[in-house]
Motif scaffolding. Structure first.
Motif, PDB file in Angstrom:
ATOM      1  N   GLY A   1       0.783  -1.326  -0.036  1.00 18.67           N
ATOM      2  CA  GLY A   1       0.129  -0.062   0.080  1.00 18.67           C
ATOM      3  C   GLY A   1       0.674   1.252   0.006  1.00 18.67           C
ATOM      4  O   GLY A   1       0.486   2.150  -0.867  1.00 18.67           O
ATOM      5  N   SER A   2       1.911   1.040   0.810  1.00 20.35           N
ATOM      6  CA  SER A   2       2.909   2.568   0.740  1.00 20.35           C
ATOM      7  C   SER A   2       3.526   2.822  -0.583  1.00 20.35           C
ATOM      8  O   SER A   2       3.524   3.997  -0.961  1.00 20.35           O
ATOM      9  CB  SER A   2       4.066   2.399   1.837  1.00 20.35           C
ATOM     10  N   ASP A   3       3.709   1.691  -1.328  1.00 17.84           N
ATOM     11  CA  ASP A   3       4.174   1.732  -2.850  1.00 17.84           C
ATOM     12  C   ASP A   3       3.248   2.314  -3.659  1.00 17.84           C
ATOM     13  O   ASP A   3       3.602   3.512  -4.424  1.00 17.84           O
ATOM     14  CB  ASP A   3       4.815   0.486  -3.339  1.00 17.84           C
ATOM     15  N   LEU A   4       2.111   2.065  -3.317  1.00 19.12           N
ATOM     16  CA  LEU A   4       0.871   2.478  -4.252  1.00 19.12           C
ATOM     17  C   LEU A   4       0.688   4.072  -4.039  1.00 19.12           C
ATOM     18  O   LEU A   4       0.365   4.659  -4.950  1.00 19.12           O
ATOM     19  CB  LEU A   4      -0.548   1.754  -4.005  1.00 19.12           C
ATOM     20  N   SER A   5       0.908   4.250  -2.772  1.00 22.24           N
ATOM     21  CA  SER A   5       0.704   5.842  -2.243  1.00 22.24           C
ATOM     22  C   SER A   5       1.593   6.583  -2.829  1.00 22.24           C
ATOM     23  O   SER A   5       1.209   7.803  -3.556  1.00 22.24           O
ATOM     24  CB  SER A   5       0.655   6.059  -0.845  1.00 22.24           C
ATOM     25  N   VAL A   6       2.770   6.149  -2.860  1.00 21.01           N
ATOM     26  CA  VAL A   6       3.899   6.847  -3.529  1.00 21.01           C
ATOM     27  C   VAL A   6       3.728   7.103  -4.986  1.00 21.01           C
ATOM     28  O   VAL A   6       3.987   8.202  -5.583  1.00 21.01           O
ATOM     29  CB  VAL A   6       5.409   6.315  -3.194  1.00 21.01           C
ATOM     30  N   ARG A   7       3.245   6.228  -5.493  1.00 20.84           N
ATOM     31  CA  ARG A   7       3.074   6.293  -6.965  1.00 20.84           C
ATOM     32  C   ARG A   7       1.871   7.242  -7.336  1.00 20.84           C
ATOM     33  O   ARG A   7       2.263   7.844  -8.541  1.00 20.84           O
ATOM     34  CB  ARG A   7       2.814   4.853  -7.595  1.00 20.84           C
ATOM     35  N   ILE A   8       0.946   7.166  -6.442  1.00 20.37           N
ATOM     36  CA  ILE A   8      -0.118   7.890  -6.804  1.00 20.37           C
ATOM     37  C   ILE A   8       0.321   9.465  -6.808  1.00 20.37           C
ATOM     38  O   ILE A   8       0.163  10.288  -7.277  1.00 20.37           O
ATOM     39  CB  ILE A   8      -1.310   7.853  -5.904  1.00 20.37           C
ATOM     40  N   PHE A   9       1.006   9.565  -5.492  1.00 19.56           N
ATOM     41  CA  PHE A   9       1.775  11.004  -5.543  1.00 19.56           C
ATOM     42  C   PHE A   9       2.336  11.511  -6.711  1.00 19.56           C
ATOM     43  O   PHE A   9       2.355  12.803  -7.047  1.00 19.56           O
ATOM     44  CB  PHE A   9       2.575  11.233  -4.195  1.00 19.56           C
ATOM     45  N   ALA A  10       3.365  10.544  -7.048  1.00 17.12           N
ATOM     46  CA  ALA A  10       4.311  11.040  -8.447  1.00 17.12           C
ATOM     47  C   ALA A  10       3.344  11.208  -9.524  1.00 17.12           C
ATOM     48  O   ALA A  10       3.733  11.878 -10.158  1.00 17.12           O
ATOM     49  CB  ALA A  10       5.375   9.588  -8.395  1.00 17.12           C
ATOM     50  N   MET A  11       2.369  10.373  -9.891  1.00 14.81           N
ATOM     51  CA  MET A  11       1.299  10.675 -10.893  1.00 14.81           C
ATOM     52  C   MET A  11       0.818  12.015 -10.692  1.00 14.81           C
ATOM     53  O   MET A  11       0.759  13.009 -11.835  1.00 14.81           O
ATOM     54  CB  MET A  11       0.485   9.401 -11.009  1.00 14.81           C
ATOM     55  N   ILE A  12       0.195  12.236  -9.599  1.00 12.75           N
ATOM     56  CA  ILE A  12      -0.595  13.454  -9.388  1.00 12.75           C
ATOM     57  C   ILE A  12       0.599  14.776  -9.501  1.00 12.75           C
ATOM     58  O   ILE A  12       0.287  15.703 -10.099  1.00 12.75           O
ATOM     59  CB  ILE A  12      -0.986  13.810  -8.016  1.00 12.75           C
ATOM     60  N   GLY A  13       1.952  14.407  -8.883  1.00 18.72           N
ATOM     61  CA  GLY A  13       2.770  15.629  -9.223  1.00 18.72           C
ATOM     62  C   GLY A  13       3.288  15.761 -10.667  1.00 18.72           C
ATOM     63  O   GLY A  13       3.658  16.930 -11.032  1.00 18.72           O
ATOM     64  N   GLN A  14       3.369  14.827 -11.498  1.00 18.03           N
ATOM     65  CA  GLN A  14       3.742  14.977 -12.937  1.00 18.03           C
ATOM     66  C   GLN A  14       2.773  15.395 -13.837  1.00 18.03           C
ATOM     67  O   GLN A  14       3.030  16.165 -14.710  1.00 18.03           O
ATOM     68  CB  GLN A  14       4.195  13.581 -13.314  1.00 18.03           C
ATOM     69  N   SER A  15       1.531  15.141 -13.420  1.00 18.53           N
ATOM     70  CA  SER A  15       0.387  15.903 -14.054  1.00 18.53           C
ATOM     71  C   SER A  15       0.027  17.354 -13.861  1.00 18.53           C
ATOM     72  O   SER A  15      -0.912  17.648 -14.463  1.00 18.53           O
ATOM     73  CB  SER A  15      -0.780  14.830 -14.188  1.00 18.53           C
ATOM     74  N   THR A  16       0.479  17.771 -12.900  1.00 17.72           N
ATOM     75  CA  THR A  16       0.178  19.207 -12.247  1.00 17.72           C
ATOM     76  C   THR A  16       1.144  20.188 -12.690  1.00 17.72           C
ATOM     77  O   THR A  16       2.252  19.930 -12.412  1.00 17.72           O
ATOM     78  CB  THR A  16       0.003  19.141 -10.613  1.00 17.72           C
ATOM     79  N   PRO A  17       0.716  21.148 -13.452  1.00 13.01           N
ATOM     80  CA  PRO A  17       1.557  22.218 -13.796  1.00 13.01           C
ATOM     81  C   PRO A  17       2.353  22.765 -12.841  1.00 13.01           C
ATOM     82  O   PRO A  17       1.683  22.923 -11.673  1.00 13.01           O
ATOM     83  CB  PRO A  17       0.709  23.175 -14.827  1.00 13.01           C
ATOM     84  N   SER A  18       3.514  23.275 -12.956  1.00 13.68           N
ATOM     85  CA  SER A  18       4.320  23.860 -11.703  1.00 13.68           C
ATOM     86  C   SER A  18       3.706  25.230 -11.435  1.00 13.68           C
ATOM     87  O   SER A  18       3.794  25.348 -10.155  1.00 13.68           O
ATOM     88  CB  SER A  18       5.779  24.146 -12.049  1.00 13.68           C
ATOM     89  N   PHE A  19       3.110  26.034 -12.216  1.00 13.13           N
ATOM     90  CA  PHE A  19       2.634  27.441 -11.580  1.00 13.13           C
ATOM     91  C   PHE A  19       1.136  27.060 -10.746  1.00 13.13           C
ATOM     92  O   PHE A  19       0.729  27.846  -9.961  1.00 13.13           O
ATOM     93  CB  PHE A  19       2.008  28.069 -12.918  1.00 13.13           C
ATOM     94  N   VAL A  20       0.574  25.884 -10.929  1.00 18.49           N
ATOM     95  CA  VAL A  20      -0.507  25.357 -10.095  1.00 18.49           C
ATOM     96  C   VAL A  20       0.098  25.257  -8.732  1.00 18.49           C
ATOM     97  O   VAL A  20      -0.556  25.728  -7.436  1.00 18.49           O
ATOM     98  CB  VAL A  20      -1.197  24.067 -10.475  1.00 18.49           C
ATOM     99  N   PHE A  21       1.235  24.586  -8.558  1.00 18.42           N
ATOM    100  CA  PHE A  21       1.702  24.630  -7.171  1.00 18.42           C
ATOM    101  C   PHE A  21       2.081  25.815  -6.443  1.00 18.42           C
ATOM    102  O   PHE A  21       2.040  26.068  -5.366  1.00 18.42           O
ATOM    103  CB  PHE A  21       3.236  23.673  -7.144  1.00 18.42           C
ATOM    104  N   GLY A  22       2.578  26.788  -7.354  1.00 17.69           N
ATOM    105  CA  GLY A  22       2.972  28.134  -7.119  1.00 17.69           C
ATOM    106  C   GLY A  22       1.754  28.950  -6.700  1.00 17.69           C
ATOM    107  O   GLY A  22       1.824  29.546  -5.491  1.00 17.69           O
ATOM    108  N   LEU A  23       0.720  29.093  -7.472  1.00 14.93           N
ATOM    109  CA  LEU A  23      -0.438  29.754  -6.953  1.00 14.93           C
ATOM    110  C   LEU A  23      -1.002  28.866  -5.564  1.00 14.93           C
ATOM    111  O   LEU A  23      -1.562  29.614  -4.899  1.00 14.93           O
ATOM    112  CB  LEU A  23      -1.493  29.414  -8.161  1.00 14.93           C
ATOM    113  N   GLY A  24      -0.925  27.673  -5.515  1.00 16.37           N
ATOM    114  CA  GLY A  24      -1.334  27.081  -4.194  1.00 16.37           C
ATOM    115  C   GLY A  24      -0.672  27.439  -3.012  1.00 16.37           C
ATOM    116  O   GLY A  24      -1.137  27.756  -2.132  1.00 16.37           O
ATOM    117  N   ILE A  25       0.568  27.732  -3.242  1.00 19.82           N
ATOM    118  CA  ILE A  25       1.471  28.062  -2.175  1.00 19.82           C
ATOM    119  C   ILE A  25       1.066  29.526  -1.596  1.00 19.82           C
ATOM    120  O   ILE A  25       1.238  29.636  -0.591  1.00 19.82           O
ATOM    121  CB  ILE A  25       3.005  27.875  -2.532  1.00 19.82           C
ATOM    122  N   ILE A  26       0.837  30.308  -2.784  1.00 19.88           N
ATOM    123  CA  ILE A  26       0.497  31.695  -2.454  1.00 19.88           C
ATOM    124  C   ILE A  26      -0.687  31.571  -1.617  1.00 19.88           C
ATOM    125  O   ILE A  26      -0.765  32.320  -0.706  1.00 19.88           O
ATOM    126  CB  ILE A  26       0.774  32.609  -3.563  1.00 19.88           C
TER     127      ILE A  26
END
Length: 320
Positions: free
Chosen positions: A129-154
């Motif tokens: 399950g921990s492996d699946l959780s990391v893979r899901i996190f990686a998939m979401i991270g790769q499919s999310t544009p960097s500017f979305v992270f920036g706007l979310g942080i702000i």
């Protein structure tokens, strides 16, 4: 040494191709640099004044003449004069480059610090399950544009804590380390989070391949501690694809951090290039693209040389 010389010989050829492409591409953009620079005031100029300005910035001749004049200047280290800043292009680029270089380095460090442990963690727990959780996190991270992270942080900082990231003029690290890090941490985190996902996936895949090799099984059968097997035997051999990814991504970060620099109001190389395109600043765009291309090739050469340090079995001289 043969491989190194062969790569160095290709540098001028690649730079020549890049110079032709960027020279033609920027001139296909509608408009001219004089009008873009002066705005509505350009209509107040007499034809003689416009001609004088065009001659001053070297855009009064045909494309072939302009390219030949610019290329001869590049060979001697003169990238031309910026219409926007009224300064030599190389001077403007060198003023903006330290910020972008530091931002790229900071982002890569964050990605490696977060991504490598996550990739190793997932590989050593493959199928759980921990492996699946990391893979899901990686998939979401790769499919999310960097500017979305920036706007979310702000948004999180402003709505949740009532603060905004430090913005404004760049403070060099040597001048004010605390101010510099406070200014670049969140932009670097924005780029680093996107890159972390890629590092996690690549390191996980590479570790899975290495952990199935004979020498790893031999080390385990001899009673070598599990931690030593993973971090001292397996990980160094799994780093080659990660280093390749870092080299390519670092080159992109040097020229592709435009949106993040724009969001956080950072006067970096990417933001400068975007403004130069909007201003039709031909010389500055051409110089910036050439500068980034050169750095990209240097980084990739360093990555190739790093392969030998990690795996002496690799002989660069025999590579095509």
């Amino acid at each position: 040494m043969t491989y190194l010389l062969r790569r160095l010989v290709t540098f001028p050829l690649v730079m020549l191709g890049v110079s032709v492409l960027v020279f033609v591409a920027i001139r296909l953009v509608p408009g001219d640099s004089i009008t873009a620079m002066l705005g509505t005031e350009a209509g107040l100029l007499t034809p003689e004044q416009k001609q004088a300005l065009s001659a001053y910035f070297g855009i009064d001749q045909g494309w072939l003449v302009q390219y030949g004049r610019w290329l001869s200047g590049v060979i001697t280290g003169n990238l031309g004069l910026s219409v926007t800043y009224g300064k030599p292009v190389l001077e403007v680029i060198l003023q903006r480059f330290p910020l972008t270089l530091e931002l790229a380095c900071f982002s890569v460090v964050i990605a490696l610090v977060l991504g490598l442990p996550l990739g190793v963690f997932a590989a050593t727990r493959a199928g759980r399950g921990s492996d699946l959780s990391v893979r899901i996190f990686a998939m979401i991270g790769q499919s999310t544009p960097s500017f979305v992270f920036g706007l979310g942080i702000i948004y999180i900082l402003s709505a949740g804590f009532g603060i905004l990231p430090a913005m404004g003029d760049y403070v060099p690290l040597t001048q004010d380390p605390i101010g510099n890090l406070s200014q670049l941490f969140f932009p670097a985190l924005t780029l680093g989070l996107s890159f972390t996902a890629s590092v996690t996936r690549i390191s996980r895949s590479a570790m899975l391949d290495v952990l199935s090799d004979d020498y790893v099984r031999t080390a385990r059968s001899k009673g070598v501690a599990r931690r030593n097997v993973i971090w001292r035997h397996a990980l160094p051999n799994a780093l080659i694809p990660v280093i390749t990814l870092c080299g390519v991504e670092f080159g992109y970060l040097l020229g592709g951090a435009v949106l993040v620099e724009q969001i956080f109001a950072l006067p970096g190389l990417g933001r400068m290039t975007l403004e130069a395109i909007l201003q039709r600043d031909y010389a500055l765009v051409q110089g910036a693209v050439l500068f980034v291309a050169l750095n990209f090739m240097i980084v990739n050469l360093i990555v190739d040389l790093a392969y030998v340090a990690l795996d002496p079995r690799i002989r660069l001289g025999s590579r095509s």
